[in-house]
Write a protein that holds these residues in place. Structure first.
Motif, PDB file in Angstrom:
ATOM      1  N   ALA A 170       0.837  -1.202   0.000  1.00 10.39           N
ATOM      2  CA  ALA A 170       0.000   0.000   0.000  1.00 10.39           C
ATOM      3  C   ALA A 170       0.873   1.254   0.000  1.00 10.39           C
ATOM      4  N   PHE A 171       1.940   1.222   0.765  1.00  5.05           N
ATOM      5  CA  PHE A 171       2.847   2.370   0.822  1.00  5.05           C
ATOM      6  C   PHE A 171       3.516   2.584  -0.533  1.00  5.05           C
ATOM      7  N   GLU A 172       3.935   1.503  -1.174  1.00  5.66           N
ATOM      8  CA  GLU A 172       4.565   1.617  -2.492  1.00  5.66           C
ATOM      9  C   GLU A 172       3.592   2.186  -3.517  1.00  5.66           C
ATOM     10  N   ALA A 173       2.328   1.797  -3.432  1.00 13.68           N
ATOM     11  CA  ALA A 173       1.315   2.355  -4.331  1.00 13.68           C
ATOM     12  C   ALA A 173       1.152   3.852  -4.071  1.00 13.68           C
ATOM     13  N   GLN A 174       1.158   4.226  -2.789  1.00 16.47           N
ATOM     14  CA  GLN A 174       1.044   5.644  -2.437  1.00 16.47           C
ATOM     15  C   GLN A 174       2.255   6.423  -2.951  1.00 16.47           C
ATOM     16  N   LEU A 175       3.425   5.804  -2.919  1.00 20.74           N
ATOM     17  CA  LEU A 175       4.631   6.451  -3.440  1.00 20.74           C
ATOM     18  C   LEU A 175       4.508   6.754  -4.931  1.00 20.74           C
ATOM     19  N   MET A 176       3.868   5.863  -5.657  1.00 21.19           N
ATOM     20  CA  MET A 176       3.696   6.079  -7.097  1.00 21.19           C
ATOM     21  C   MET A 176       2.793   7.276  -7.384  1.00 21.19           C
ATOM     22  N   LEU A 177       1.874   7.554  -6.471  1.00 21.03           N
ATOM     23  CA  LEU A 177       0.899   8.617  -6.699  1.00 21.03           C
ATOM     24  C   LEU A 177       1.284   9.951  -6.067  1.00 21.03           C
ATOM     25  N   ASP A 178       2.151   9.922  -5.084  1.00 21.47           N
ATOM     26  CA  ASP A 178       2.432  11.123  -4.290  1.00 21.47           C
ATOM     27  C   ASP A 178       3.908  11.520  -4.416  1.00 21.47           C
ATOM     28  N   ASN A 179       4.184  12.532  -5.242  1.00 17.33           N
ATOM     29  CA  ASN A 179       5.566  12.987  -5.445  1.00 17.33           C
ATOM     30  C   ASN A 179       6.187  13.527  -4.163  1.00 17.33           C
ATOM     31  N   GLU A 180       5.394  14.229  -3.358  1.00 18.67           N
ATOM     32  CA  GLU A 180       5.915  14.798  -2.112  1.00 18.67           C
ATOM     33  C   GLU A 180       6.365  13.692  -1.157  1.00 18.67           C
ATOM     34  N   LEU A 181       5.572  12.646  -1.047  1.00 22.05           N
ATOM     35  CA  LEU A 181       5.941  11.515  -0.194  1.00 22.05           C
ATOM     36  C   LEU A 181       7.210  10.843  -0.718  1.00 22.05           C
ATOM     37  N   ARG A 182       7.300  10.710  -2.040  1.00 21.07           N
ATOM     38  CA  ARG A 182       8.495  10.117  -2.646  1.00 21.07           C
ATOM     39  C   ARG A 182       9.744  10.922  -2.295  1.00 21.07           C
ATOM     40  N   GLN A 183       9.638  12.244  -2.333  1.00 22.38           N
ATOM     41  CA  GLN A 183      10.779  13.096  -1.968  1.00 22.38           C
ATOM     42  C   GLN A 183      11.129  12.943  -0.495  1.00 22.38           C
ATOM     43  N   LYS A 184      10.104  12.856   0.346  1.00 20.51           N
ATOM     44  CA  LYS A 184      10.358  12.671   1.782  1.00 20.51           C
ATOM     45  C   LYS A 184      11.104  11.360   2.037  1.00 20.51           C
ATOM     46  N   VAL A 185      10.702  10.313   1.316  1.00 20.09           N
ATOM     47  CA  VAL A 185      11.377   9.019   1.464  1.00 20.09           C
ATOM     48  C   VAL A 185      12.840   9.144   1.024  1.00 20.09           C
ATOM     49  N   GLN A 186      13.082   9.813  -0.101  1.00 21.03           N
ATOM     50  CA  GLN A 186      14.452   9.991  -0.577  1.00 21.03           C
ATOM     51  C   GLN A 186      15.293  10.766   0.431  1.00 21.03           C
ATOM     52  N   TRP A 187      14.731  11.835   1.009  1.00 20.30           N
ATOM     53  CA  TRP A 187      15.471  12.629   1.991  1.00 20.30           C
ATOM     54  C   TRP A 187      15.735  11.826   3.264  1.00 20.30           C
ATOM     55  N   GLN A 188      14.761  11.018   3.666  1.00 20.81           N
ATOM     56  CA  GLN A 188      14.969  10.220   4.874  1.00 20.81           C
ATOM     57  C   GLN A 188      16.040   9.163   4.627  1.00 20.81           C
ATOM     58  N   LYS A 189      16.036   8.541   3.449  1.00 24.48           N
ATOM     59  CA  LYS A 189      17.090   7.581   3.115  1.00 24.48           C
ATOM     60  C   LYS A 189      18.462   8.259   3.116  1.00 24.48           C
ATOM     61  N   LYS A 190      18.515   9.462   2.561  1.00 22.88           N
ATOM     62  CA  LYS A 190      19.777  10.206   2.530  1.00 22.88           C
ATOM     63  C   LYS A 190      20.253  10.507   3.950  1.00 22.88           C
ATOM     64  N   ALA A 191      19.323  10.888   4.823  1.00 20.63           N
ATOM     65  CA  ALA A 191      19.673  11.164   6.224  1.00 20.63           C
ATOM     66  C   ALA A 191      20.228   9.910   6.895  1.00 20.63           C
ATOM     67  N   TYR A 192      19.580   8.758   6.675  1.00 24.18           N
ATOM     68  CA  TYR A 192      20.071   7.506   7.269  1.00 24.18           C
ATOM     69  C   TYR A 192      21.469   7.172   6.751  1.00 24.18           C
ATOM     70  N   ASN A 193      21.699   7.376   5.463  1.00 22.07           N
ATOM     71  CA  ASN A 193      23.024   7.097   4.890  1.00 22.07           C
ATOM     72  C   ASN A 193      24.089   8.011   5.496  1.00 22.07           C
ATOM     73  N   LEU A 194      23.756   9.286   5.681  1.00 20.03           N
ATOM     74  CA  LEU A 194      24.711  10.219   6.287  1.00 20.03           C
ATOM     75  C   LEU A 194      25.007   9.848   7.739  1.00 20.03           C
ATOM     76  N   ILE A 195      23.974   9.485   8.476  1.00 23.74           N
ATOM     77  CA  ILE A 195      24.156   9.080   9.873  1.00 23.74           C
ATOM     78  C   ILE A 195      25.037   7.839   9.944  1.00 23.74           C
ATOM     79  N   HIS A 196      24.781   6.888   9.062  1.00 25.49           N
ATOM     80  CA  HIS A 196      25.581   5.665   9.025  1.00 25.49           C
ATOM     81  C   HIS A 196      27.052   5.972   8.704  1.00 25.49           C
ATOM     82  N   ALA A 197      27.265   6.815   7.713  1.00 22.94           N
ATOM     83  CA  ALA A 197      28.632   7.185   7.332  1.00 22.94           C
ATOM     84  C   ALA A 197      29.341   7.915   8.474  1.00 22.94           C
ATOM     85  N   TYR A 198      28.622   8.812   9.143  1.00 18.64           N
ATOM     86  CA  TYR A 198      29.212   9.548  10.263  1.00 18.64           C
ATOM     87  C   TYR A 198      29.598   8.585  11.391  1.00 18.64           C
ATOM     88  N   GLY A 199      28.726   7.632  11.675  1.00 22.75           N
ATOM     89  CA  GLY A 199      29.017   6.649  12.721  1.00 22.75           C
ATOM     90  C   GLY A 199      30.241   5.815  12.383  1.00 22.75           C
TER      91      GLY A 199
END
Length: 89
Positions: free
Chosen positions: A26-55
């Motif tokens: 259901a979330f993946e379907a919502q991602l296909m329809l909602d560009n804003e949500l897709r961007q939020k997911v991308q930014w959150q993934k980027k934040a997790y990657n930065l946190i991981h790299a910093y650690g």
């Protein structure tokens, strides 16, 4: 504010694949329809990657500090010699 926390939890569950299969689909379907949500997911993934790299960088720095202390301080000469004998075999 509560809505954004719930959205963050949903995104996190999706990113780390912690939600049930039906919710994930259901979330993946919502991602296909909602560009804003897709961007939020991308930014959150980027934040997790930065946190991981910093650690990882912090851990690397701590290990280097311990290495430097053990292999340059006179107090640890006996330990250094034992380690070098192990790896020189």
């Amino acid at each position: 504010m509560r809505t954004s926390l719930n959205e963050i939890k949903r995104i996190e569950a999706h990113v780390f694949k912690q939600s049930p299969t039906g919710d994930q689909l259901a979330f993946e379907a919502q991602l296909m329809l909602d560009n804003e949500l897709r961007q939020k997911v991308q930014w959150q993934k980027k934040a997790y990657n930065l946190i991981h790299a910093y650690g990882r960088e912090q851990l690397r720095s701590e290990i280097e500090a311990v290495h430097k202390k053990l292999f340059t301080t006179r107090k640890y000469d006996h330990f250094r010699q034992k380690i070098l004998r192990i790896f020189n075999r």
